[in-house]
Design a protein around this motif. Structure first.
Motif, PDB file in Angstrom:
ATOM      1  N   PHE A 119       2.890  13.142 -22.410  1.00  0.00           N
ATOM      2  CA  PHE A 119       4.424  13.317 -22.878  1.00  0.00           C
ATOM      3  C   PHE A 119       4.530  13.298 -24.401  1.00  0.00           C
ATOM      4  CE2 PHE A 119       4.922  12.550 -18.468  1.00  0.00           C
ATOM      5  CZ  PHE A 119       6.091  13.679 -18.439  1.00  0.00           C
ATOM      6  N   TYR A 120       5.109  14.036 -24.823  1.00  0.00           N
ATOM      7  CA  TYR A 120       5.719  14.012 -26.253  1.00  0.00           C
ATOM      8  C   TYR A 120       7.026  13.187 -26.210  1.00  0.00           C
ATOM      9  CZ  TYR A 120       7.446  15.232 -31.025  1.00  0.00           C
ATOM     10  OH  TYR A 120       8.221  14.977 -32.134  1.00  0.00           O
ATOM     11  N   GLY A 121       7.093  12.163 -26.858  1.00  0.00           N
ATOM     12  CA  GLY A 121       8.282  11.379 -26.797  1.00  0.00           C
ATOM     13  C   GLY A 121       8.841  11.345 -28.224  1.00  0.00           C
ATOM     14  N   GLU A 122      10.160  12.049 -28.281  1.00  0.00           N
ATOM     15  CA  GLU A 122      10.746  12.413 -29.673  1.00  0.00           C
ATOM     16  C   GLU A 122      11.884  11.164 -29.622  1.00  0.00           C
ATOM     17  OE1 GLU A 122      11.496  12.921 -32.680  1.00  0.00           O
ATOM     18  OE2 GLU A 122      10.726  15.029 -32.314  1.00  0.00           O
ATOM     19  N   PHE A 123      12.023  10.447 -30.767  1.00  0.00           N
ATOM     20  CA  PHE A 123      12.879   9.447 -30.951  1.00  0.00           C
ATOM     21  C   PHE A 123      13.889   9.835 -32.077  1.00  0.00           C
ATOM     22  CE2 PHE A 123       9.087   7.340 -29.126  1.00  0.00           C
ATOM     23  CZ  PHE A 123       9.728   7.278 -27.753  1.00  0.00           C
ATOM     24  N   ASP A 124      13.711  10.897 -32.944  1.00  0.00           N
ATOM     25  CA  ASP A 124      14.378  11.216 -34.142  1.00  0.00           C
ATOM     26  C   ASP A 124      14.435  12.660 -34.385  1.00  0.00           C
ATOM     27  OD1 ASP A 124      16.100  10.825 -36.593  1.00  0.00           O
ATOM     28  OD2 ASP A 124      14.001  10.815 -37.751  1.00  0.00           O
ATOM     29  N   GLY A 125      15.119  13.309 -33.220  1.00  0.00           N
ATOM     30  CA  GLY A 125      14.770  14.957 -33.249  1.00  0.00           C
ATOM     31  C   GLY A 125      15.816  15.545 -34.116  1.00  0.00           C
ATOM     32  N   GLY A 126      16.012  17.071 -33.800  1.00  0.00           N
ATOM     33  CA  GLY A 126      16.787  17.599 -34.731  1.00  0.00           C
ATOM     34  C   GLY A 126      16.360  18.217 -35.826  1.00  0.00           C
ATOM     35  N   ARG A 127      14.756  18.351 -35.861  1.00  0.00           N
ATOM     36  CA  ARG A 127      13.990  19.294 -36.534  1.00  0.00           C
ATOM     37  C   ARG A 127      12.411  19.557 -36.194  1.00  0.00           C
ATOM     38  NH1 ARG A 127      11.481  14.640 -39.896  1.00  0.00           N
ATOM     39  NH2 ARG A 127      12.127  12.741 -38.838  1.00  0.00           N
ATOM     40  N   LYS A 128      11.831  20.304 -36.726  1.00  0.00           N
ATOM     41  CA  LYS A 128      10.511  20.820 -36.187  1.00  0.00           C
ATOM     42  C   LYS A 128       9.486  19.785 -36.407  1.00  0.00           C
ATOM     43  CE  LYS A 128       9.443  25.170 -35.950  1.00  0.00           C
ATOM     44  NZ  LYS A 128       9.170  26.562 -36.378  1.00  0.00           N
ATOM     45  N   LYS A 129       8.857  19.352 -35.446  1.00  0.00           N
ATOM     46  CA  LYS A 129       7.989  18.425 -35.433  1.00  0.00           C
ATOM     47  C   LYS A 129       6.550  18.683 -34.654  1.00  0.00           C
ATOM     48  CE  LYS A 129       9.705  13.892 -35.521  1.00  0.00           C
ATOM     49  NZ  LYS A 129      10.538  12.637 -35.401  1.00  0.00           N
ATOM     50  N   ARG A 130       5.614  18.057 -34.926  1.00  0.00           N
ATOM     51  CA  ARG A 130       4.193  18.430 -34.519  1.00  0.00           C
ATOM     52  C   ARG A 130       3.424  17.653 -33.685  1.00  0.00           C
ATOM     53  NH1 ARG A 130       1.019  19.958 -39.605  1.00  0.00           N
ATOM     54  NH2 ARG A 130       2.184  18.173 -40.593  1.00  0.00           N
ATOM     55  N   VAL A 131       2.641  17.953 -32.896  1.00  0.00           N
ATOM     56  CA  VAL A 131       1.466  17.165 -32.045  1.00  0.00           C
ATOM     57  C   VAL A 131       0.192  17.834 -32.275  1.00  0.00           C
ATOM     58  CG1 VAL A 131       0.642  16.660 -29.956  1.00  0.00           C
ATOM     59  CG2 VAL A 131       3.015  16.318 -30.401  1.00  0.00           C
ATOM     60  N   LEU A 132      -0.799  16.964 -32.614  1.00  0.00           N
ATOM     61  CA  LEU A 132      -2.194  17.197 -33.018  1.00  0.00           C
ATOM     62  C   LEU A 132      -3.064  17.213 -31.836  1.00  0.00           C
ATOM     63  CD1 LEU A 132      -4.286  18.459 -34.707  1.00  0.00           C
ATOM     64  CD2 LEU A 132      -4.860  16.007 -35.352  1.00  0.00           C
ATOM     65  N   VAL A 133      -3.685  18.446 -31.221  1.00  0.00           N
ATOM     66  CA  VAL A 133      -4.777  18.225 -30.139  1.00  0.00           C
ATOM     67  C   VAL A 133      -6.154  18.334 -30.777  1.00  0.00           C
ATOM     68  CG1 VAL A 133      -5.684  19.119 -28.095  1.00  0.00           C
ATOM     69  CG2 VAL A 133      -2.945  19.317 -28.744  1.00  0.00           C
ATOM     70  N   LYS A 134      -7.092  17.430 -30.812  1.00  0.00           N
ATOM     71  CA  LYS A 134      -8.283  17.554 -31.278  1.00  0.00           C
ATOM     72  C   LYS A 134      -9.405  17.283 -30.232  1.00  0.00           C
ATOM     73  CE  LYS A 134     -11.225  17.765 -34.896  1.00  0.00           C
ATOM     74  NZ  LYS A 134     -11.186  18.542 -36.058  1.00  0.00           N
ATOM     75  N   ILE A 135     -10.225  18.121 -29.860  1.00  0.00           N
ATOM     76  CA  ILE A 135     -11.201  18.206 -28.900  1.00  0.00           C
ATOM     77  C   ILE A 135     -12.650  18.203 -29.421  1.00  0.00           C
ATOM     78  CG2 ILE A 135     -12.227  19.316 -26.990  1.00  0.00           C
ATOM     79  CD1 ILE A 135      -9.116  20.358 -26.370  1.00  0.00           C
ATOM     80  N   ILE A 136     -13.422  17.047 -29.080  1.00  0.00           N
ATOM     81  CA  ILE A 136     -14.856  17.089 -29.331  1.00  0.00           C
ATOM     82  C   ILE A 136     -15.854  16.920 -28.461  1.00  0.00           C
ATOM     83  CG2 ILE A 136     -14.202  16.295 -31.870  1.00  0.00           C
ATOM     84  CD1 ILE A 136     -15.883  13.597 -30.905  1.00  0.00           C
TER      85      ILE A 136
END
Lengths: 138, 138, 138
Positions: A119-136
């Motif tokens: 899950f992405y947990g947003e606690f201060d929304g109302g704007r565009k925000k990002r999640v990083l996925v890094k796979i090695i």
């Protein structure tokens, strides 16, 4: 060693929300071609979380009530961080729920146990925000 | 790059317990043959934790009391998640203690600091549950 | 696969402090020569944290007040762990803030989002303590 990177973008209209991003992460894994390795998924903002738990709306409601009890949003004046901003509580809620998860990759799949969903947990929304996925891995 | 995967199984008779799994993880590492890399250890259930702290029974008692104060089990009716189940508090306790640890592997050993031991934290026992050990490196 | 290991040492005079260690970790990354991979940063003590959040003194004050509310230091007699020691609360605060962070490495840089900075969180200072930086990748 292979490596893969992708950003997921979200815009939550209200202040708080939990979004199941498991399908997005699975899509990243498929594109990466990695069969054995590790997958890091982290919030790229300090007022949001990435965590693993149950996709059950009752539980999400309970989390919201519980986090608000542990770190109340109001009165906003109780926090020194709040001046230009009013999101000190979001910085606390994010610490309880965590910044990131690391998931094992086995035979080309996210190596999940019973009921695990990301899950992405947003606690201060109302704007565009990002999640990083890094796979090695390989 | 080498990779290694193993599941550890536990059955806690009561609702809650902390089990030192450091020897199990060390055995996995020895079998993996990895000398330099990372070791992921995560609960495969969403009402359990894997965390690193002290192997001291007084502290474990304190943790149990503290977690019960932060996220009380009863009354079970206070949580919407509780219907068929009564374990909403376990989903919260697990977030405080965490799902996983990532431990460095250096010269074929878990690269631990002072007093670090890996624990399985059970918050909803009475059935067989699993922990994943995934090791990558060389 | 390359691997790199370095210990950072700190001595906080008082009981609690937050120290921005981002420049130290960036220096490790430069020395490692890794361009794509993962960087693990963890406290090597069980009464300290490594976490990612904002470098803002008001927020750090708020964190200190908040953690003291969630897991009060006094009365020290409330915790069974406290006998020879008086730091049971530090073992709890560290669980809320976390033991470690895993940061993606992309094109030779820490792959950070908005405002992300790495902190050492000390909850039982007055002696020399360590943080481990372990980097793997290519």
């Amino acid at each position: 060693m292979k490596s893969y990177r992708h950003e997921l973008w979200f815009e939550v209209p209200g202040r708080r929300a939990f979004i199941n991003i498991t399908p997005n992460v699975e899509e990243c894994l498929a594109r990466s071609g990695v069969r054995e390795g590790l997958c890091l998924v982290n919030a790229m903002h300090i007022t949001a979380s990435v965590f693993i738990n149950d996709d059950e709306s009752g539980l999400h409601h309970d989390y919201d009530v519980w986090l608000e009890k542990l770190a109340p949003h109001e009165p906003v004046s109780q926090y020194r961080h709040n001046g230009y901003e009013d999101n000190a509580d979001a910085h606390m809620k994010r610490q309880v729920m965590g910044r990131e998860v690391v998931v094992a990759i086995t035979e080309g799949k996210l190596d999940f146990g019973t009921g695990e969903q990301i899950f992405y947990g947003e606690f201060d929304g109302g704007r565009k925000k990002r999640v990083l996925v890094k796979i090695i891995g390989e």
